[in-house]
Design a protein around this motif. Structure first.
Motif, mmCIF file in Angstrom:
data_model
loop_
_atom_site.group_PDB
_atom_site.id
_atom_site.type_symbol
_atom_site.label_atom_id
_atom_site.label_comp_id
_atom_site.label_asym_id
_atom_site.label_seq_id
_atom_site.Cartn_x
_atom_site.Cartn_y
_atom_site.Cartn_z
ATOM 1 N N SER A 38 3.402 5.669 9.432
ATOM 2 C CA SER A 38 2.465 5.191 8.412
ATOM 3 C C SER A 38 2.228 6.263 7.354
ATOM 4 N N ARG A 39 2.006 7.496 7.781
ATOM 5 C CA ARG A 39 1.783 8.591 6.849
ATOM 6 C C ARG A 39 2.998 8.792 5.945
ATOM 7 N N ALA A 40 4.179 8.815 6.535
ATOM 8 C CA ALA A 40 5.404 9.038 5.766
ATOM 9 C C ALA A 40 5.669 7.884 4.795
ATOM 10 N N SER A 41 5.454 6.669 5.242
ATOM 11 C CA SER A 41 5.679 5.495 4.388
ATOM 12 C C SER A 41 4.718 5.483 3.213
ATOM 13 N N HIS A 42 3.448 5.748 3.479
ATOM 14 C CA HIS A 42 2.461 5.763 2.400
ATOM 15 C C HIS A 42 2.693 6.929 1.440
ATOM 16 N N ALA A 43 3.238 8.024 1.924
ATOM 17 C CA ALA A 43 3.561 9.154 1.041
ATOM 18 C C ALA A 43 4.628 8.744 0.029
ATOM 19 N N VAL A 44 5.628 7.985 0.464
ATOM 20 C CA VAL A 44 6.670 7.511 -0.450
ATOM 21 C C VAL A 44 6.060 6.554 -1.478
ATOM 22 N N VAL A 45 5.172 5.682 -1.039
ATOM 23 C CA VAL A 45 4.510 4.754 -1.969
ATOM 24 C C VAL A 45 3.727 5.538 -3.025
ATOM 25 N N ARG A 46 2.980 6.549 -2.582
ATOM 26 C CA ARG A 46 2.227 7.382 -3.545
ATOM 27 C C ARG A 46 3.170 8.053 -4.539
ATOM 28 N N GLU A 47 4.293 8.593 -4.043
ATOM 29 C CA GLU A 47 5.267 9.244 -4.929
ATOM 30 C C GLU A 47 5.839 8.246 -5.934
ATOM 31 N N ALA A 48 6.154 7.046 -5.481
ATOM 32 C CA ALA A 48 6.697 6.025 -6.382
ATOM 33 C C ALA A 48 5.657 5.622 -7.427
ATOM 34 N N ALA A 49 4.403 5.499 -7.007
ATOM 35 C CA ALA A 49 3.335 5.157 -7.948
ATOM 36 C C ALA A 49 3.154 6.272 -8.976
ATOM 37 N N GLU A 50 3.151 7.517 -8.506
ATOM 38 C CA GLU A 50 3.007 8.658 -9.422
ATOM 39 C C GLU A 50 4.192 8.761 -10.383
ATOM 40 N N ALA A 51 5.366 8.334 -9.938
ATOM 41 C CA ALA A 51 6.562 8.348 -10.789
ATOM 42 C C ALA A 51 6.579 7.164 -11.756
ATOM 43 N N GLY A 52 5.652 6.221 -11.573
ATOM 44 C CA GLY A 52 5.569 5.061 -12.455
ATOM 45 C C GLY A 52 6.562 3.964 -12.165
ATOM 46 N N VAL A 53 7.174 3.964 -10.971
ATOM 47 C CA VAL A 53 8.183 2.953 -10.641
ATOM 48 C C VAL A 53 7.673 1.886 -9.670
ATOM 49 N N TRP A 54 6.543 2.143 -9.026
ATOM 50 C CA TRP A 54 6.019 1.224 -8.014
ATOM 51 C C TRP A 54 5.437 -0.010 -8.688
ATOM 52 N N VAL A 55 5.829 -1.204 -8.227
ATOM 53 C CA VAL A 55 5.256 -2.451 -8.712
ATOM 54 C C VAL A 55 4.343 -3.035 -7.635
ATOM 55 N N PHE A 56 4.887 -3.226 -6.432
ATOM 56 C CA PHE A 56 4.099 -3.802 -5.339
ATOM 57 C C PHE A 56 4.918 -3.727 -4.066
ATOM 58 N N GLY A 57 4.250 -3.793 -2.949
ATOM 59 C CA GLY A 57 4.936 -3.849 -1.673
ATOM 60 C C GLY A 57 3.959 -4.144 -0.563
ATOM 61 N N ALA A 58 4.495 -4.571 0.583
ATOM 62 C CA ALA A 58 3.647 -4.868 1.735
ATOM 63 C C ALA A 58 4.510 -5.150 2.950
ATOM 64 N N GLY A 59 3.910 -4.978 4.106
ATOM 65 C CA GLY A 59 4.510 -5.460 5.333
ATOM 66 C C GLY A 59 4.040 -6.888 5.526
ATOM 67 N N LEU A 60 4.830 -7.682 6.210
ATOM 68 C CA LEU A 60 4.454 -9.072 6.447
ATOM 69 C C LEU A 60 4.008 -9.252 7.886
ATOM 70 N N GLN A 61 2.954 -10.028 8.071
ATOM 71 C CA GLN A 61 2.500 -10.349 9.416
ATOM 72 C C GLN A 61 3.622 -11.069 10.145
ATOM 73 N N ARG A 62 3.810 -10.722 11.389
ATOM 74 C CA ARG A 62 4.834 -11.400 12.200
ATOM 75 C C ARG A 62 4.275 -12.769 12.575
ATOM 76 N N GLN A 63 4.845 -13.778 11.960
ATOM 77 C CA GLN A 63 4.369 -15.145 12.184
ATOM 78 C C GLN A 63 5.441 -16.127 11.751
ATOM 79 N N GLN A 64 5.309 -17.336 12.183
ATOM 80 C CA GLN A 64 6.237 -18.366 11.746
ATOM 81 C C GLN A 64 5.832 -18.782 10.336
ATOM 82 N N ALA A 65 6.806 -18.865 9.447
ATOM 83 C CA ALA A 65 6.531 -19.235 8.060
ATOM 84 C C ALA A 65 6.258 -20.724 7.943
ATOM 85 N N SER A 66 5.534 -21.094 6.912
ATOM 86 C CA SER A 66 5.363 -22.492 6.553
ATOM 87 C C SER A 66 6.257 -22.761 5.355
#
Length: 123
Positions: free
Chosen positions: A25-53
């Motif tokens: 979690s720490r390492a993943s969020h560090a990359v997100v922060r770096e991407a945001a600081e670099a101005g390239v981050w748009v959006f991202g997320a993990g998806l809940q493990r569930q059956q899709a509708s």
């Protein structure tokens, strides 16, 4: 600038021991922060493990995914960068942080949506 979807399949992180999740979690969020600081981050997320509708064009809702689906997305990031090579570099950093391989695909440009977002002050 082009947008890229960087994603991994559901279950791709199942190999990670419970004791390592804090570091992942720490390492993943560090990359997100770096991407945001670099101005390239748009959006991202993990998806809940569930059956899709699945919502059909007629509005009918059924359970998914479709049987022929071999994999479903477990998480994703969207970055906006100058080249595919740059997207691949960010994907490599995300892969290291998440400890799983990432798929990289360019999103189709959509000038009309971009114009609406600019008008709404969101781009």
């Amino acid at each position: 600038m082009a947008r890229y979807l960087i994603s991994f399949n559901d279950g791709a992180m199942d190999h990670i021991p419970d004791a390592d999740w804090t570091e992942v979690s720490r390492a993943s969020h560090a990359v997100v922060r770096e991407a945001a600081e670099a101005g390239v981050w748009v959006f991202g997320a993990g998806l809940q493990r569930q059956q899709a509708s699945i919502v059909g064009t007629d509005g009918v809702v059924t359970d998914g995914p479709y049987p022929e689906t071999k994999a479903v997305i477990g998480g994703f990031s969207i970055v906006e960068v100058a080249s595919r090579e740059e997207a691949l570099k960010w994907a490599a950093r995300i892969a290291a942080g998440c400890r799983c391989a990432q798929e990289v695909r360019e999103l189709m440009p959509d000038a009309e949506t971009d114009a609406m977002l600019r008008q709404a002050g969101r781009r």
